[in-house]
Design an enzyme around this catalytic site. Sequence first.
Site, PDB file in Angstrom:
ATOM      1  N   THR A 195      -0.773   7.659  -0.896  1.00 35.86           N
ATOM      2  CA  THR A 195      -2.078   7.592  -1.580  1.00 35.86           C
ATOM      3  C   THR A 195      -2.963   6.474  -1.028  1.00 35.86           C
ATOM      4  O   THR A 195      -4.163   6.433  -1.304  1.00 35.86           O
ATOM      5  CB  THR A 195      -1.884   7.314  -3.098  1.00 35.86           C
ATOM      6  OG1 THR A 195      -1.305   6.011  -3.226  1.00 35.86           O
ATOM      7  CG2 THR A 195      -0.968   8.341  -3.741  1.00 35.86           C
TER       8      THR A 195
ATOM      9  N   ASP B  60      -5.099  -9.876  13.034  1.00 31.46           N
ATOM     10  CA  ASP B  60      -4.339  -9.889  11.782  1.00 31.46           C
ATOM     11  C   ASP B  60      -4.140 -11.343  11.334  1.00 31.46           C
ATOM     12  O   ASP B  60      -3.410 -12.109  11.981  1.00 31.46           O
ATOM     13  CB  ASP B  60      -2.983  -9.205  11.979  1.00 31.46           C
ATOM     14  CG  ASP B  60      -2.233  -9.065  10.660  1.00 31.46           C
ATOM     15  OD1 ASP B  60      -1.980  -7.918  10.252  1.00 31.46           O
ATOM     16  OD2 ASP B  60      -1.903 -10.105  10.036  1.00 31.46           O
TER      17      ASP B  60
ATOM     18  N   ASP C 207      -0.444 -12.481  10.612  1.00 34.64           N
ATOM     19  CA  ASP C 207       0.335 -12.680  11.848  1.00 34.64           C
ATOM     20  C   ASP C 207      -0.088 -13.955  12.557  1.00 34.64           C
ATOM     21  O   ASP C 207       0.749 -14.689  13.094  1.00 34.64           O
ATOM     22  CB  ASP C 207       0.151 -11.492  12.801  1.00 34.64           C
ATOM     23  CG  ASP C 207       1.024 -10.305  12.404  1.00 34.64           C
ATOM     24  OD1 ASP C 207       1.956 -10.497  11.601  1.00 34.64           O
ATOM     25  OD2 ASP C 207       0.758  -9.190  12.898  1.00 34.64           O
TER      26      ASP C 207
ATOM     27  N   ARG D 170       0.847  -1.190   0.000  1.00 31.81           N
ATOM     28  CA  ARG D 170       0.000   0.000   0.000  1.00 31.81           C
ATOM     29  C   ARG D 170       0.888   1.248   0.000  1.00 31.81           C
ATOM     30  O   ARG D 170       1.760   1.382   0.849  1.00 31.81           O
ATOM     31  CB  ARG D 170      -0.871  -0.010   1.259  1.00 31.81           C
ATOM     32  CG  ARG D 170      -1.945   1.048   1.305  1.00 31.81           C
ATOM     33  CD  ARG D 170      -2.895   0.760   2.440  1.00 31.81           C
ATOM     34  NE  ARG D 170      -3.587  -0.500   2.212  1.00 31.81           N
ATOM     35  CZ  ARG D 170      -4.682  -0.642   1.455  1.00 31.81           C
ATOM     36  NH1 ARG D 170      -5.219   0.418   0.896  1.00 31.81           N
ATOM     37  NH2 ARG D 170      -5.237  -1.809   1.286  1.00 31.81           N
TER      38      ARG D 170
HETATM   39  N1  URA Z   1      -6.643  -7.986   7.528  1.00 30.25           N
HETATM   40  C1  URA Z   1      -6.582  -8.763   8.636  1.00 30.25           C
HETATM   41  O1  URA Z   1      -5.729  -9.618   8.739  1.00 30.25           O
HETATM   42  N2  URA Z   1      -7.476  -8.539   9.602  1.00 30.25           N
HETATM   43  C2  URA Z   1      -8.434  -7.601   9.529  1.00 30.25           C
HETATM   44  O2  URA Z   1      -9.233  -7.465  10.462  1.00 30.25           O
HETATM   45  C3  URA Z   1      -8.477  -6.812   8.356  1.00 30.25           C
HETATM   46  C4  URA Z   1      -7.574  -7.026   7.372  1.00 30.25           C
END
Ligand code: URA
Length: 209
Positions: free
Chosen positions: A108, A200, A203, A104
Amino acid sequence: MENVTYIDHPLVQHKISMLRKKTTGTNEFRTLVEEIATLMGYEALRDLPLEDVEVETPIETCMTPMLAGKKLAIVPILRAGLGMVNGVLSLVPSAKIGHIGLYRDEETHEPHEYFCKLPNPIEQRTIVVTDPMLATGGSAVAAIDFIKQHGGKHIKFMCIIAAPEGVKRLHEAHPDVQIYVGHLDRELNENAYICPGLGDAGDRIFGTK
Ligand code: URA
């Protein structure tokens, strides 16, 4: 919404609830993601084309349906999408695997491709794009833009948890893409995390933090 399927199977729902628990460790999390991908893949691939082939059973020769060609590509969006690959691959071991990596732009906020390697030729293949979390939809839209630029046509997108914003954005950008969602969550928070979500996904799959 046409072309959006919510997988309401109790096994999928149970496993997603297990994923959500913050006490679920990396090993179990990874296994659950794979299992959910298999169960969702079963549903997402129900329209794979068949052709009748001749088979000799111990009793007699018959015509019987088999998958027509080996024309599936699984394309995970790096990195969390990788966690779903083996789950789909267990259903169609002959599938080819592409990869698409996006970053990303800090200013922007637009996603840019930094890696894209797709099986060649891609035009004839059914393509299953995987990403466990459909949050804003930005990465999914960009990934599918790139796949279409490379010639991809028959595209399915599989996610385990989606935010309503993400489903809407992806469907509006690519109405031809069949979207499969394990569970539709409530909303995105100010940091673009899905609520209640699972944190996440990358992770948790890879044990990083
Ligand atoms: N990506 C993730 O891993 N978790 C989220 O809640 C949103 C995007």
